[in-house]
Design a protein around this motif. Sequence first.
Motif, PDB file in Angstrom:
ATOM      1  N   LEU A 117       0.827  -1.115  -0.131  1.00 35.88           N
ATOM      2  CA  LEU A 117      -0.090  -0.122   0.131  1.00 35.88           C
ATOM      3  C   LEU A 117       0.820   1.178  -0.115  1.00 35.88           C
ATOM      4  O   LEU A 117       0.652   2.335  -0.618  1.00 35.88           O
ATOM      5  N   THR A 118       1.888   1.241   0.607  1.00 39.15           N
ATOM      6  CA  THR A 118       2.886   2.281   0.689  1.00 39.15           C
ATOM      7  C   THR A 118       3.436   2.559  -0.831  1.00 39.15           C
ATOM      8  O   THR A 118       3.537   3.916  -1.055  1.00 39.15           O
ATOM      9  N   PHE A 119       4.013   1.768  -1.541  1.00 33.09           N
ATOM     10  CA  PHE A 119       4.501   1.951  -2.787  1.00 33.09           C
ATOM     11  C   PHE A 119       3.081   2.328  -3.552  1.00 33.09           C
ATOM     12  O   PHE A 119       3.522   3.209  -4.384  1.00 33.09           O
ATOM     13  N   ILE A 120       1.812   1.791  -3.603  1.00 32.37           N
ATOM     14  CA  ILE A 120       0.853   2.157  -4.374  1.00 32.37           C
ATOM     15  C   ILE A 120       0.686   3.759  -4.148  1.00 32.37           C
ATOM     16  O   ILE A 120       0.538   4.407  -5.063  1.00 32.37           O
ATOM     17  N   LEU A 121       0.469   4.138  -2.789  1.00 31.51           N
ATOM     18  CA  LEU A 121       0.392   5.705  -2.571  1.00 31.51           C
ATOM     19  C   LEU A 121       1.450   6.586  -3.029  1.00 31.51           C
ATOM     20  O   LEU A 121       1.248   7.463  -3.762  1.00 31.51           O
ATOM     21  N   ALA A 122       2.726   6.030  -2.940  1.00 30.38           N
ATOM     22  CA  ALA A 122       3.787   6.751  -3.151  1.00 30.38           C
ATOM     23  C   ALA A 122       4.094   6.775  -4.584  1.00 30.38           C
ATOM     24  O   ALA A 122       4.130   8.088  -5.209  1.00 30.38           O
ATOM     25  N   LEU A 123       3.605   5.780  -5.420  1.00 24.79           N
ATOM     26  CA  LEU A 123       3.638   5.939  -6.856  1.00 24.79           C
ATOM     27  C   LEU A 123       2.581   6.630  -7.708  1.00 24.79           C
ATOM     28  O   LEU A 123       2.809   7.536  -8.380  1.00 24.79           O
ATOM     29  N   THR A 124       1.321   6.411  -7.458  1.00 27.75           N
ATOM     30  CA  THR A 124       0.215   7.228  -7.888  1.00 27.75           C
ATOM     31  C   THR A 124       0.116   8.490  -7.298  1.00 27.75           C
ATOM     32  O   THR A 124      -0.419   9.313  -7.999  1.00 27.75           O
ATOM     33  N   GLY A 125       0.930   8.855  -6.212  1.00 26.75           N
ATOM     34  CA  GLY A 125       0.626  10.341  -5.741  1.00 26.75           C
ATOM     35  C   GLY A 125       1.896  11.035  -6.012  1.00 26.75           C
ATOM     36  O   GLY A 125       2.262  12.260  -5.868  1.00 26.75           O
ATOM     37  N   LYS A 126       2.899  10.315  -7.012  1.00 24.64           N
ATOM     38  CA  LYS A 126       4.145  10.866  -7.378  1.00 24.64           C
ATOM     39  C   LYS A 126       5.004  11.515  -6.256  1.00 24.64           C
ATOM     40  O   LYS A 126       5.633  12.402  -6.501  1.00 24.64           O
ATOM     41  N   MET A 127       5.092  10.787  -5.003  1.00 24.92           N
ATOM     42  CA  MET A 127       5.778  11.418  -3.916  1.00 24.92           C
ATOM     43  C   MET A 127       7.206  11.758  -4.330  1.00 24.92           C
ATOM     44  O   MET A 127       7.879  12.523  -3.563  1.00 24.92           O
ATOM     45  N   MET A 128       7.972  10.782  -5.092  1.00 20.25           N
ATOM     46  CA  MET A 128       9.337  11.028  -5.033  1.00 20.25           C
ATOM     47  C   MET A 128       9.605  12.312  -6.015  1.00 20.25           C
ATOM     48  O   MET A 128      10.502  13.217  -5.609  1.00 20.25           O
ATOM     49  N   VAL A 129       8.623  12.557  -6.880  1.00 21.87           N
ATOM     50  CA  VAL A 129       8.807  13.797  -7.820  1.00 21.87           C
ATOM     51  C   VAL A 129       8.443  15.003  -6.977  1.00 21.87           C
ATOM     52  O   VAL A 129       9.146  15.878  -6.906  1.00 21.87           O
ATOM     53  N   LYS A 130       7.371  14.803  -6.250  1.00 15.12           N
ATOM     54  CA  LYS A 130       7.007  15.954  -5.149  1.00 15.12           C
ATOM     55  C   LYS A 130       7.955  16.468  -4.099  1.00 15.12           C
ATOM     56  O   LYS A 130       8.309  17.524  -3.902  1.00 15.12           O
ATOM     57  N   ARG A 135      12.127  20.301  -2.552  1.00 18.29           N
ATOM     58  CA  ARG A 135      13.540  20.843  -2.079  1.00 18.29           C
ATOM     59  C   ARG A 135      14.002  22.057  -3.120  1.00 18.29           C
ATOM     60  O   ARG A 135      15.036  22.612  -2.770  1.00 18.29           O
ATOM     61  N   MET A 136      13.174  22.204  -4.163  1.00 15.26           N
ATOM     62  CA  MET A 136      13.736  22.941  -5.123  1.00 15.26           C
ATOM     63  C   MET A 136      13.242  24.552  -4.881  1.00 15.26           C
ATOM     64  O   MET A 136      13.846  25.376  -5.365  1.00 15.26           O
ATOM     65  N   ALA A 142       6.404  26.151  -8.599  1.00 11.21           N
ATOM     66  CA  ALA A 142       5.734  26.695  -9.711  1.00 11.21           C
ATOM     67  C   ALA A 142       5.452  25.322 -10.658  1.00 11.21           C
ATOM     68  O   ALA A 142       4.783  25.460 -11.622  1.00 11.21           O
ATOM     69  N   ALA A 143       6.168  24.367 -10.856  1.00 10.70           N
ATOM     70  CA  ALA A 143       6.044  23.246 -11.700  1.00 10.70           C
ATOM     71  C   ALA A 143       5.321  22.195 -10.978  1.00 10.70           C
ATOM     72  O   ALA A 143       5.003  21.084 -11.580  1.00 10.70           O
ATOM     73  N   ARG A 144       4.744  22.277 -10.039  1.00  9.56           N
ATOM     74  CA  ARG A 144       3.718  21.246  -9.332  1.00  9.56           C
ATOM     75  C   ARG A 144       2.724  20.859 -10.060  1.00  9.56           C
ATOM     76  O   ARG A 144       2.153  19.584 -10.041  1.00  9.56           O
ATOM     77  N   GLY A 149      -0.871  13.810  -9.054  1.00  7.38           N
ATOM     78  CA  GLY A 149      -0.949  12.413  -8.727  1.00  7.38           C
ATOM     79  C   GLY A 149      -2.122  11.761  -9.733  1.00  7.38           C
ATOM     80  O   GLY A 149      -2.868  12.471 -10.305  1.00  7.38           O
ATOM     81  N   VAL A 150      -2.200  10.540  -9.279  1.00  9.42           N
ATOM     82  CA  VAL A 150      -3.433   9.660 -10.123  1.00  9.42           C
ATOM     83  C   VAL A 150      -4.323   9.274  -8.980  1.00  9.42           C
ATOM     84  O   VAL A 150      -3.950   8.499  -7.858  1.00  9.42           O
TER      85      VAL A 150
END
Length: 322
Positions: A117-130, A135-136, A142-144, A149-150
């Motif tokens: 479930l953690t992987f599902i939420l992280a991937l569909t929510g694009k948590m690594m990109v966010k 951090r930028m 501005a690019a959010r 997410g999906v």
Amino acid sequence: MSQPYRVAISGDFRKPDGTPTFVDFDLEPLRMAKGVDMAFLDNASPLRADQLEEFDALILLAHRFAPESVPKSGRLAVIARFGVGYDTVDVPACTANDIALVITPDGVRRPVAVSILTFILALTGKMMVKDRLARMGAPGFAARGEHMGVGLVGKTLGSLGVGNIGAEMFRLARPFDMKFIAHDPYADPRTAAELGIELVGLEDLFARSDLLAVNCPLTPQTHHIVNAERLALMKPSALLLLVQLLGVLLYPLMEDTPGGQAAFGAFGIVVLGLALWVIRRSPWLSWIGFLLALPIFALLVLNVLAPQPVFTPIAAALEAAF
């Protein structure tokens, strides 16, 4: 006076500095039990027979128990695996030597299901990109809008296997309003009905799932059950979640077709769990295990991006190892 009941604990339950691999693994009941003597084994995989000559029982983490691990004394009566699955234990060798083999399904059911479930939420929510955007600073903010997410409502969550972990995954996923499908020839129809799971054929599972978790044990029947042909059935947006075993996966990079046409290249499928698998095999060297997993993942990615498959010999060796 009768001799104590001796319990061996595989060496990978301890880190090189002697501290426990799992802090929550409580050995106090064994230490306090009358007539019971416990001892840690030296690190060896597979285990050596001479290590086990004077023991009645073995608690085994990730080290392998092979035919040559069977002690000649005949004293070893039971092996208790810390986890599920029998792929690290030679079952025929245990049977031939009257050694009982048990697993601990309740010990991993919830943690592994939570990981999925953690992987599902992280991937569909694009948590690594966010995380990277946050951090930028202002430019990232501005690019959010480009990295939304999906949503999960109405998506189809599939599972290859409806055992303890698969069923627990569906229980935890109920609040997300997804459709549930699964393939498992041994599934209990009553359990599936209670959880709202539609039992489907194997190819149908791959074709219909938006999120597909592999929750089956590694057996001769499931070895390489996830292959290029079945991956090619998946939707371009599908996610494949593999958090337990690599042996069920046949690397598409072995295909003698251009990398862009291989299943991983043609479909946006994310395969997870490579580092977790290595760490599970060598938990006392978790960081080294993680670093060892990175080249394997790099081979998968590079072969997808390459104009032609250039890692076939290496892939063949990896495929044979799993």
